[in-house]
Design an enzyme around this catalytic site. Sequence first.
Site, PDB file in Angstrom:
ATOM      1  N   CYS A  10       0.834  -1.208   0.000  1.00  0.00           N
ATOM      2  CA  CYS A  10       0.000   0.000   0.000  1.00  0.00           C
ATOM      3  C   CYS A  10       0.867   1.255   0.000  1.00  0.00           C
ATOM      4  O   CYS A  10       1.336   1.690   1.058  1.00  0.00           O
ATOM      5  CB  CYS A  10      -0.936  -0.013   1.205  1.00  0.00           C
ATOM      6  SG  CYS A  10      -1.983   1.451   1.286  1.00  0.00           S
ATOM      7  N   CYS A  37      -0.522   4.125   2.080  1.00  0.00           N
ATOM      8  CA  CYS A  37      -0.367   3.981   3.534  1.00  0.00           C
ATOM      9  C   CYS A  37       1.079   4.243   3.956  1.00  0.00           C
ATOM     10  O   CYS A  37       1.325   4.882   4.968  1.00  0.00           O
ATOM     11  CB  CYS A  37      -0.738   2.569   3.984  1.00  0.00           C
ATOM     12  SG  CYS A  37      -2.206   1.884   3.226  1.00  0.00           S
ATOM     13  N   ASP A  38       2.035   3.708   3.206  1.00  0.00           N
ATOM     14  CA  ASP A  38       3.423   3.668   3.686  1.00  0.00           C
ATOM     15  C   ASP A  38       4.389   4.579   2.941  1.00  0.00           C
ATOM     16  O   ASP A  38       5.544   4.724   3.355  1.00  0.00           O
ATOM     17  CB  ASP A  38       3.960   2.221   3.590  1.00  0.00           C
ATOM     18  CG  ASP A  38       3.130   1.255   4.423  1.00  0.00           C
ATOM     19  OD1 ASP A  38       2.571   1.703   5.440  1.00  0.00           O
ATOM     20  OD2 ASP A  38       3.040   0.073   4.057  1.00  0.00           O
TER      21      ASP A  38
END
Length: 301
Positions: free
Chosen positions: A131, A134-135
């Site tokens: 992701c 997300c990261d």
Amino acid sequence: MLDTVIVGGGPAGLTAGIYLLRAGLTCALFERQFVGGQAATTNVIENYPGFPEGIGGPELSLKMAEQAQSLGLDIRYDEAERLELAGKVKRLTAAGRTIETRSVILCMGASPRRLQLKDEERLTGRGVSYCATCDGALYRGRRVVVVGGGDTAVEDALYLSRFASSVTIVHRRDAFRAQRALVTRMERTPNIDILRSCTVDALFGEEKLEEIALRDVTSGKTRALPADGLFIAVGMEPRTALAEGQLELENGYIRAGEDTRTSLPLVYAAGDVRTKPLRQVICAAADGAVAASMAALDLGA
Ligand code: NAP
């Protein structure tokens, strides 16, 4: 007994909730993680009509949930553990409790496919991610690699190019599957290096990812590439475990037509979990609306 239980709180499930409540049916939605599903992990959604500048995936997801909850949708943040779909009374078990319902709308979506490399699981969360939204921000000024040739991989490469010092995208063929407009934008981004006809064969690193082994599929030659992050975007696998052995599947997806009806009466499949030619937020939302309308029709509501 409820009229309908919805499994999954992505765009399909939330839209189904909106339509069910507006049709006067009783329902509850079960979500194991967060509302929005894959849409919530997408940085910007540029092809959902009504937002000419694009809209953040988390923002669109929260707006959908807000709309559903303003109508009274009961969202329960519990993982559905078991489903009994065959009988006239259907049952869902979550958090140790079983509830009964007359119909079920399955909207479990899909999860990221793994590359199936030896150290992939061990290094997940230690440099390996599925992701970018997300990261990605963790990799400011670092060297990252993206694997895949679809929309997700190219969007991830573009997104990561804003943080990372360098992005290398590795695709197993010479032609990208992603939309032309995205590929052109990627080709024009100075800090993205594109490796076509190339695969990631191995991952190295003790505490965290340090290096990957690349293989040129034409020449067969391998070489090492230092990398702080590896973002794997090689497609999705439908989440059908709850339905296995109960419903007909096709290529792993729940078999259902445009009316979202499955092989069992009063069981519907909406969004990425069902057989369909295009998997986009708008299609999932449309499926949710259709599934709710079919449920209302079949229940005689
Ligand atoms: P996808 O379209 O299925 O693409 C997966 C990519 O990974 C393909 O390029 C495939 O290569 C490659 N791949 C698969 N298995 C592999 C393996 N074992 N090793 C190396 N490479 C592998 O998946 P996606 O990009 O996640 O997109 C999923 C769906 O969501 C699509 O319908 C897509 O259009 C949609 N989506 C849309 C948007 C948007 O419209 N903005 C954004 C994200 C996703 P091959 O090409 O050789 O098969």
